[in-house]
Every structure is written in structure tokens, then in C-alpha cells.
Design a protein around this motif. Structure first.
Motif, short mmCIF file in Angstrom:
data_model
loop_
_atom_site.label_atom_id
_atom_site.label_comp_id
_atom_site.label_asym_id
_atom_site.label_seq_id
_atom_site.Cartn_x
_atom_site.Cartn_y
_atom_site.Cartn_z
N GLY A 16 0.69 -0.40 0.32
CA GLY A 16 -0.33 0.28 0.10
C GLY A 16 0.82 1.07 -0.30
N ALA A 17 1.69 1.06 -0.85
CA ALA A 17 2.90 2.16 -1.03
C ALA A 17 2.79 3.82 -1.36
CB ALA A 17 4.57 1.64 -1.25
N ALA A 18 2.13 3.45 -2.39
CA ALA A 18 1.49 4.74 -3.37
C ALA A 18 1.53 5.71 -3.08
CB ALA A 18 0.59 3.55 -4.45
N ASP A 40 2.53 -1.88 -3.93
CA ASP A 40 0.75 -1.35 -4.51
C ASP A 40 0.38 -1.89 -6.10
OD1 ASP A 40 -1.22 0.51 -5.27
OD2 ASP A 40 -0.73 1.70 -3.01
N ARG A 41 -1.59 -1.87 -5.96
CA ARG A 41 -1.68 -2.22 -7.17
C ARG A 41 -1.71 -0.70 -7.65
NH1 ARG A 41 -7.47 -5.09 -5.49
NH2 ARG A 41 -7.99 -3.15 -4.63
N ASP A 42 -1.40 0.09 -7.62
CA ASP A 42 -1.39 1.39 -8.32
C ASP A 42 -0.09 1.59 -8.81
OD1 ASP A 42 -1.32 4.39 -9.25
OD2 ASP A 42 -2.05 4.99 -6.96
N VAL A 43 -0.06 1.41 -10.15
CA VAL A 43 1.18 1.70 -10.61
C VAL A 43 1.60 2.97 -10.12
CG1 VAL A 43 2.59 0.63 -12.75
CG2 VAL A 43 0.81 -0.46 -12.02
N GLN A 44 0.81 3.46 -11.10
CA GLN A 44 1.28 5.41 -11.32
C GLN A 44 1.52 6.02 -9.88
OE1 GLN A 44 -2.32 6.50 -13.46
NE2 GLN A 44 -1.15 6.35 -15.63
N GLY A 45 1.34 5.38 -8.90
CA GLY A 45 1.93 5.81 -7.79
C GLY A 45 2.94 5.72 -7.78
N LEU A 46 3.31 4.05 -7.45
CA LEU A 46 4.68 3.74 -7.82
C LEU A 46 6.19 4.15 -7.94
CD1 LEU A 46 3.96 -0.16 -6.63
CD2 LEU A 46 4.44 1.43 -5.33
N PRO A 61 4.49 -2.99 -8.83
CA PRO A 61 3.04 -4.30 -8.58
C PRO A 61 2.89 -4.78 -7.62
CG PRO A 61 4.17 -2.84 -10.18
CD PRO A 61 5.07 -3.62 -10.01
N LEU A 62 1.78 -5.12 -7.07
CA LEU A 62 1.25 -6.24 -5.96
C LEU A 62 0.18 -6.25 -5.80
CD1 LEU A 62 2.40 -8.84 -4.58
CD2 LEU A 62 3.11 -7.58 -3.15
N ASP A 63 -0.88 -7.35 -5.69
CA ASP A 63 -1.91 -8.39 -4.98
C ASP A 63 -2.17 -8.31 -4.17
OD1 ASP A 63 -4.59 -7.89 -5.15
OD2 ASP A 63 -4.95 -8.25 -6.34
N VAL A 64 -2.13 -7.71 -3.04
CA VAL A 64 -1.90 -8.49 -1.97
C VAL A 64 -3.06 -9.74 -1.67
CG1 VAL A 64 -0.25 -6.74 -0.52
CG2 VAL A 64 -3.38 -7.12 -0.35
N THR A 65 -4.02 -9.78 -2.68
CA THR A 65 -5.82 -10.85 -1.91
C THR A 65 -4.63 -11.80 -3.16
OG1 THR A 65 -6.68 -10.31 -3.80
CG2 THR A 65 -6.69 -8.50 -2.60
N ALA A 91 -1.87 -2.18 3.36
CA ALA A 91 -2.92 -1.65 2.08
C ALA A 91 -3.89 -2.08 2.86
CB ALA A 91 -2.21 -3.39 1.11
N GLY A 92 -5.32 -1.27 2.42
CA GLY A 92 -6.30 -1.56 2.96
C GLY A 92 -6.89 -0.78 2.12
N ILE A 93 -8.32 -1.29 2.19
CA ILE A 93 -9.84 -0.37 1.42
C ILE A 93 -10.74 -0.79 2.71
CG2 ILE A 93 -9.05 -1.63 -0.26
CD1 ILE A 93 -11.63 -3.09 -0.41
N LEU A 94 -11.49 0.57 2.32
CA LEU A 94 -12.45 0.88 3.01
C LEU A 94 -14.41 0.59 2.52
CD1 LEU A 94 -13.62 1.74 5.71
CD2 LEU A 94 -13.56 4.27 4.79
#
Length: 265
Positions: A16-18, A40-46, A61-65, A91-94
Motif C-alpha cells: 500500500g505504498a503508493a 501497490d496495485r497503483d502502478v502510477q503512484g508507485l 506492483p502487487l495485489d496482496v489478495t 494496504a487496505g480498503i474501506l
């Protein structure tokens, strides 16, 4: 040792580093001498983050799921960069909703990232840390894990599960010198927090922040005694402390960073 050398010679993995807390943790680790694999899944942010720290940061890039993807990444990092000394789960979502309207897919997605993702990353890192007899794993959870929140049942439950998982893991690996701790932030000025306000129809962000600080009787929330919303750097400092040798005798701990908002319930 000077502060900018605290993590010199060490390799850290941050999920969740992006953006938000993950980006703040990554920047702080780099500033204190660590090499960091930022995921992170957000490649541009990375890519933006990596551009600021080209010498000591590797963006992946990584999908932790996806447990296979996590295991493959950790194995590749250890083979091509070096052994992991630190792993930080950010990494987290709400997905907010009253329980009576909560969709099964939102519950499942929340647990897939916030709980399963912590399992996947921590398990892959811990296996290797145990073999070496050293390592530190820090999971960023939430103060919602320790106190009920309206409209946040899936998020709170997933974070509570992540906290207890991390403690159980820490108990199992303590004999090998591997420490596992959690940091539980309260309201923090991140994209997630702002999206939550927008979802509630709060277009005036300053007013929304004031309401959080002052408390809201209608949603059974106390205010924040310290009188401010946290910055991502506030949480990052707590993460780095627990990851560092300054916390060498601390494990199974859950550090609240919420300005007193939960009255440490």
C-alpha cells in the motif's frame, strides 16, 4: 547512530505504498537509510514515489489478495535484492455501509485486502525471517478494530482480525527473534479519509475535520482530545519505532495513534 542511518543496511517491504500512510512509511524508511521494496496495485503512484527515491527504492506492483503473487514477489526480492529485515502491511480498503445494507461482495473484498493480504505478506516474510532468527513485521490496523463504528462493520471487523492475527503470529515466531506489532491509527488525512467524508456528503473538508475533532453524538463518536486530525507522517513515525531496534523488546503490541479519540477503549 544518527537518525538518517537507523535502518542503514536493512531491506524493508511496504504494501500500500503508493499513497497516504504507506507512502509516508516508505519515505521515512528511505530517509533513515533503508532500502525499500514499495508495492501497490497503483502502478502510477508507485512510479511517482520511485522517481523521488531512485537509489534506494524498488517499485513492484502487487495485489496482496493473491497469495501466489505475494509468495513469488517475496521470493524474487530475497533472491535478487536481499533478505527482508522489515515487512510493513499498509494496504487496505474501506467499504462503508450499514450492516443491513452491506453487500456480500463488499464484505469479501474488505477482508480479502485488510485481513487476507496481511496473512499472505506476513506469512511469506515470517517464514524467511524465522530461518535467519531476526526480523520485524508491523501491520497498520485501525482504532476501529477496538471500538464499534457505525457504517464501518466490515472495515472494523477486518482490522480487528488483522490485529489478532498479527499477535498470534508474533507469539509463534517470538522464539526465533521475530517481532510482530500493530499500529492502529484514528482519523488520518489520507485519500481514504477524504473519500469517506465525500461519501457522507461532506463537501467542506475543513468542516468535516472539525466535526471529527469535536465528536458526533449522532454516530456515537467521541472527539479527538488532542484537537487535530493525524498526518500520515504521525503514523509512519510509530511504524518506524516498532520496526526499529529501539523497540527490540516489544512484540504483540497494538499502538494506538489516534490523539486519544477512543479513550483507549
Amino acid at each position: 547512530m544518527s537518525p538518517d542511518a537507523e535502518f542503514r543496511g536493512r531491506l524493508a517491504l511496504v504494501t500500500g505504498a503508493a499513497r497516504g500512510i504507506g507512502a509516508a512509511v516508505t519515505r521515512a524508511l528511505v530517509a533513515r537509510g533503508a532500502r525499500v521494496v514499495a508495492t501497490d496495485r497503483d502502478v502510477q503512484g508507485l512510479d511517482r514515489l520511485a522517481a523521488d527515491h531512485p537509489e534506494r527504492l524498488t517499485a513492484r506492483p502487487l495485489d496482496v489478495t493473491d497469495p501466489a503473487a505475494v509468495e513469488a514477489l517475496v521470493a524474487d526480492v530475497e533472491r535478487t535484492i536481499g533478505p527482508l529485515d522489515v515487512a510493513v502491511n499498509v494496504a487496505g480498503i474501506l467499504r462503508s455501509s450499514p450492516v443491513t445494507a452491506l453487500r456480500d461482495e463488499d464484505w469479501a473484498a474488505t477482508f480479502a485486502v485488510n485481513t487476507d493480504g496481511v496473512l499472505h505478506v506476513s506469512r511469506a516474510a515470517a517464514r524467511r525471517m524465522v530461518e535467519r532468527g531476526t526480523g520485524s513485521i508491523v501491520t497498520v490496523a485501525s482504532n476501529a478494530a477496538g471500538i464499534p463504528r457505525t457504517g464501518m462493520a466490515a472495515y472494523a471487523a477486518s482490522k480487528a482480525a488483522a490485529v489478532m492475527f498479527t499477535k498470534c503470529l508474533g507469539l509463534e515466531v517470538a522464539a526465533w527473534g521475530v517481532r510482530c506489532n500493530t499500529v492502529s491509527p484514528g482519523s488520518t488525512d489520507t485519500d481514504m479519509q477524504r473519500a469517506l467524508w465525500a461519501e457522507a456528503g461532506r463537501t467542506d473538508l475543513d468542516a468535516a475535520a472539525r466535526q471529527v475533532i469535536e465528536g458526533d453524538l449522532a454516530t456515537h463518536r467521541t472527539g479527538i482530545p488532542l484537537g487535530r486530525i493525524a498526518a500520515p507522517d504521525d503514523v509512519a513515525e510509530a511504524v518506524l519505532f516498532l520496526a526499529s531496534d529501539r523497540a527490540r523488546h516489544i512484540t504483540l503490541h497494538d499502538l494506538y495513534v489516534d490523539g486519544g479519540a477512543t479513550l483507549r477503549a
